[in-house]
Design a protein around this motif. Structure first.
Motif, mmCIF file in Angstrom:
data_model
loop_
_atom_site.group_PDB
_atom_site.id
_atom_site.type_symbol
_atom_site.label_atom_id
_atom_site.label_comp_id
_atom_site.label_asym_id
_atom_site.label_seq_id
_atom_site.Cartn_x
_atom_site.Cartn_y
_atom_site.Cartn_z
ATOM 1 N N VAL A 151 0.640 -1.123 0.640
ATOM 2 C CA VAL A 151 0.178 -0.106 0.272
ATOM 3 C C VAL A 151 0.797 1.157 0.183
ATOM 4 O O VAL A 151 1.599 1.069 0.613
ATOM 5 N N GLN A 152 0.725 1.679 -0.918
ATOM 6 C CA GLN A 152 1.202 3.326 -1.158
ATOM 7 C C GLN A 152 -0.121 4.246 -0.599
ATOM 8 O O GLN A 152 -0.716 4.808 -1.103
ATOM 9 N N VAL A 153 0.798 5.557 0.463
ATOM 10 C CA VAL A 153 0.125 6.426 0.959
ATOM 11 C C VAL A 153 -0.335 7.830 0.932
ATOM 12 O O VAL A 153 1.217 8.152 0.982
ATOM 13 N N PHE A 154 -1.134 9.004 0.007
ATOM 14 C CA PHE A 154 -0.534 9.981 0.672
ATOM 15 C C PHE A 154 -1.359 10.963 0.907
ATOM 16 O O PHE A 154 -2.981 10.995 0.453
ATOM 17 N N ILE A 155 -0.887 11.882 1.562
ATOM 18 C CA ILE A 155 -2.144 12.013 2.978
ATOM 19 C C ILE A 155 -1.404 13.960 2.164
ATOM 20 O O ILE A 155 0.115 14.409 3.029
ATOM 21 N N GLU A 156 -2.848 14.904 1.927
ATOM 22 C CA GLU A 156 -1.977 16.293 2.264
ATOM 23 C C GLU A 156 -2.872 17.038 2.740
ATOM 24 O O GLU A 156 -4.160 16.898 3.057
ATOM 25 N N VAL A 157 -1.940 17.863 3.844
ATOM 26 C CA VAL A 157 -2.353 18.526 4.341
ATOM 27 C C VAL A 157 -1.403 19.806 4.684
ATOM 28 O O VAL A 157 -0.712 20.046 4.536
ATOM 29 N N ALA A 158 -2.111 20.452 5.961
ATOM 30 C CA ALA A 158 -1.334 22.268 5.814
ATOM 31 C C ALA A 158 -0.331 22.002 6.226
ATOM 32 O O ALA A 158 1.220 23.511 5.228
ATOM 33 N N ASP A 159 0.611 21.766 7.478
ATOM 34 C CA ASP A 159 1.586 21.941 7.628
ATOM 35 C C ASP A 159 2.085 20.848 8.498
ATOM 36 O O ASP A 159 0.740 19.768 8.545
ATOM 37 N N GLU A 160 3.096 20.399 9.147
ATOM 38 C CA GLU A 160 3.604 19.061 9.972
ATOM 39 C C GLU A 160 2.608 18.821 11.408
ATOM 40 O O GLU A 160 3.039 18.105 11.487
ATOM 41 N N THR A 161 2.083 20.306 12.019
ATOM 42 C CA THR A 161 1.180 20.394 12.844
ATOM 43 C C THR A 161 -0.136 19.491 12.943
ATOM 44 O O THR A 161 -1.133 19.264 13.679
ATOM 45 N N GLU A 162 -0.173 18.985 11.590
ATOM 46 C CA GLU A 162 -1.156 18.323 11.207
ATOM 47 C C GLU A 162 -1.456 16.841 11.059
ATOM 48 O O GLU A 162 -2.329 16.294 10.746
ATOM 49 N N ARG A 163 -0.163 16.970 10.893
ATOM 50 C CA ARG A 163 0.070 14.925 10.708
ATOM 51 C C ARG A 163 -0.311 14.553 11.760
ATOM 52 O O ARG A 163 -0.420 14.645 13.772
ATOM 53 N N GLN A 164 -1.249 12.855 11.876
ATOM 54 C CA GLN A 164 -2.208 12.019 12.975
ATOM 55 C C GLN A 164 -1.103 10.873 12.849
ATOM 56 O O GLN A 164 -0.604 10.277 11.292
ATOM 57 N N PHE A 165 -1.433 10.555 14.113
ATOM 58 C CA PHE A 165 -0.837 9.240 14.253
ATOM 59 C C PHE A 165 -1.938 7.810 13.113
ATOM 60 O O PHE A 165 -2.785 8.109 13.750
ATOM 61 N N LEU A 166 -1.501 7.202 12.085
ATOM 62 C CA LEU A 166 -1.792 6.013 12.136
ATOM 63 C C LEU A 166 -1.086 4.322 12.189
ATOM 64 O O LEU A 166 -0.549 4.168 11.738
ATOM 65 N N ALA A 167 -2.095 3.964 12.318
ATOM 66 C CA ALA A 167 -1.812 2.664 12.829
ATOM 67 C C ALA A 167 -1.749 1.673 11.543
ATOM 68 O O ALA A 167 -2.770 0.991 10.445
ATOM 69 N N VAL A 168 -0.478 1.643 10.974
ATOM 70 C CA VAL A 168 -0.388 1.225 9.755
ATOM 71 C C VAL A 168 0.413 -0.118 9.970
ATOM 72 O O VAL A 168 1.643 -0.976 10.820
ATOM 73 N N GLN A 169 0.227 -1.399 8.523
ATOM 74 C CA GLN A 169 0.887 -2.738 8.365
ATOM 75 C C GLN A 169 2.523 -2.156 8.102
ATOM 76 O O GLN A 169 2.895 -0.993 7.629
ATOM 77 N N SER A 218 7.128 23.118 4.536
ATOM 78 C CA SER A 218 7.879 23.113 6.002
ATOM 79 C C SER A 218 8.993 23.203 6.126
ATOM 80 O O SER A 218 9.481 23.575 5.348
ATOM 81 N N ALA A 219 10.179 23.056 7.368
ATOM 82 C CA ALA A 219 11.293 23.283 7.054
ATOM 83 C C ALA A 219 11.951 22.417 5.900
ATOM 84 O O ALA A 219 12.974 23.483 5.863
ATOM 85 N N ASP A 220 12.103 21.407 6.306
ATOM 86 C CA ASP A 220 12.982 20.746 5.217
ATOM 87 C C ASP A 220 12.043 20.049 4.339
ATOM 88 O O ASP A 220 12.658 19.805 3.195
ATOM 89 N N GLN A 221 10.888 20.826 3.960
ATOM 90 C CA GLN A 221 10.046 20.758 2.594
ATOM 91 C C GLN A 221 9.304 21.195 2.399
ATOM 92 O O GLN A 221 8.887 22.618 2.037
ATOM 93 N N PRO A 222 9.088 22.069 0.806
ATOM 94 C CA PRO A 222 8.507 22.754 -0.020
ATOM 95 C C PRO A 222 7.066 22.881 -0.363
ATOM 96 O O PRO A 222 7.070 21.609 0.371
ATOM 97 N N ALA A 223 6.324 23.401 -0.506
ATOM 98 C CA ALA A 223 4.356 23.437 -0.568
ATOM 99 C C ALA A 223 4.805 22.158 -1.324
ATOM 100 O O ALA A 223 5.386 22.819 -2.386
ATOM 101 N N GLU A 224 3.932 22.203 -1.033
ATOM 102 C CA GLU A 224 3.253 20.692 -2.873
ATOM 103 C C GLU A 224 1.885 20.685 -1.982
ATOM 104 O O GLU A 224 1.615 20.799 -1.253
#
Length: 389
Positions: free
Chosen positions: A288-306, A319-325
């Protein structure tokens, strides 16, 4: 009576495109998810898409033997030709009265045919002039009363049990109440419609994905992505434990994939609860490949994944080390398995259309294996997408 079919070349190009959409609504697997896109490509809005959906639901409810062929069939049935004739007649009318050929239809079906015919006329889609087949039937000879298609389950009254803020722009609401004793969630990514308190005729309702349903405690959890000016967003900011709401549903849901293949999951903030529910129930061996777009790093959520699930977070504000995408940009250039897989995508409607086109045209995905739902539409309140179920 034996089945009667003809070459689809008897139909005009407009009729062929319309048939493709109408058939998809009554087909299997992920084909219903394509029907809305087919109709949008012809110039119909979301409300008109649901009118065509209600037409097919009503016909198939009244006459399960009505002959709708497969979405890609090179043939057309007698029933389908007669349905096209009814829609064509309605599309050329200036009044609300249907031609004599449809006088025997129940009022609900007459109203739906007329509504869909009006939509065709307004979209500027000329239907071929044709008469109903003399040895067939105009539409199902329905003698029993046909009830309007009910899109929502019965309303349930619930209370807010808890409120959480997993990220700055998300409010997590936990609901409970006696009405949930008989509530059941059959598939991950099913959704409910939540109604704020108020007079019935003025109630504000919005659709939200079920993030979790505790089958023991009978507690339902959903997330609200906060945004300025939205009535549900405003309510979430001032909500308190004990507040009463009404919900309807559940509907839709993720129906599974070919476990011998691989799966692409992609979403923005609004689709994150759905993907969180889906990844919890995937088989451990599935790639599985997952791509999730959120506003910034503060919007990341924990995902329980295999272990075989790879998650890529995309920050539209950078973010500090990632351009806007954006989700569409990252998917366009990200390496994916060469073999065709399954895809489940939920985001803003125009973004979804761009990604769907990209997967089908450039990535080699098969049409029936791409489920793409517009969870919201820029500039439109309470957007409804047929693909959401």
């Amino acid at each position: 009576m034996s089945r009667v079919i003809f070459s689809i070349n008897q139909c005009s190009p407009v009729e062929q495109r319309l048939l493709r959409a109408l058939r998809a609504m009554n087909w299997n697997d992920n084909w219903p998810a394509q029907a809305g896109f087919f109709l949008e490509e012809m110039g119909f809005g979301s409300s008109q898409v649901f009118a065509f959906n209600s037409l097919i639901e009503t016909i198939m409810q009244a006459d399960p033997g009505f002959d709708l062929l497969g979405p890609l069939s090179p043939f057309v049935s007698r029933d389908e030709l007669n349905l096209l004739a009814a829609l064509g007649n309605a599309s050329r009318k200036a009044s609300n009265a249907l031609p004599d050929v449809e006088d025997g239809l129940p009022a609900v079906l007459k109203s739906l045919v007329d509504t869909c015919g009006t939509a065709l006329r307004r979209a500027g889609l000329p239907m071929k002039t044709r008469a109903t087949l003399q040895n067939g039937k105009a539409l199902p000879p329905m003698t029993s009363k046909i009830l309007p298609f009910q899109g929502e389950s019965s309303m349930r009254r619930v209370k807010v049990l808890a409120l959480h803020a997993p990220t700055p722009r998300v409010r997590r609401i936990v609901l409970g109440g006696y009405s949930l004793k008989s509530f059941a969630v059959d598939l991950p990514a099913q959704w409910i419609k939540v109604f704020l308190p108020g007079p019935t005729e003025q109630q504000i309702g919005r659709a939200f994905t079920i993030r979790d349903f505790d089958t023991v405690k009978k507690e339902l959890t959903f997330d609200i992505a906060l945004h300025e000016g939205g009535p549900m967003s405003d309510w979430a900011l001032r909500a308190q434990v004990g507040d009463e709401l009404q919900i309807a549903g559940p509907r839709g849901g993720f129906k599974g994939v070919d476990e011998k293949s691989w799966l692409l999951l992609a979403c923005d903030d609004t689709g994150l609860p759905a993907i969180a529910a889906i990844v919890c129930q995937l088989p451990a061996h599935l790639q599985v490949q997952v791509f999730i777009e959120v506003a910034d790093e503060t919007e990341r959520q924990f995902l329980a994944v295999q272990p075989r699930v790879k998650v890529r977070w995309i920050y539209r504000n950078g973010s500090a080390d990632q351009p806007a995408e954006t989700l569409a940009e990252v998917l366009r250039y990200s390496p994916l398995p060469v073999r065709s897989g399954d895809a489940w995508i939920a985001a803003e409607a125009s973004t979804i259309r761009a990604i769907r086109t990209q997967l089908l045209r450039d990535r080699g995905f098969e049409l029936g294996r791409v489920h793409a739902a517009g969870y919201w539409k820029r500039g439109e309140q309470d957007h409804r997408d047929l693909a959401a179920g």
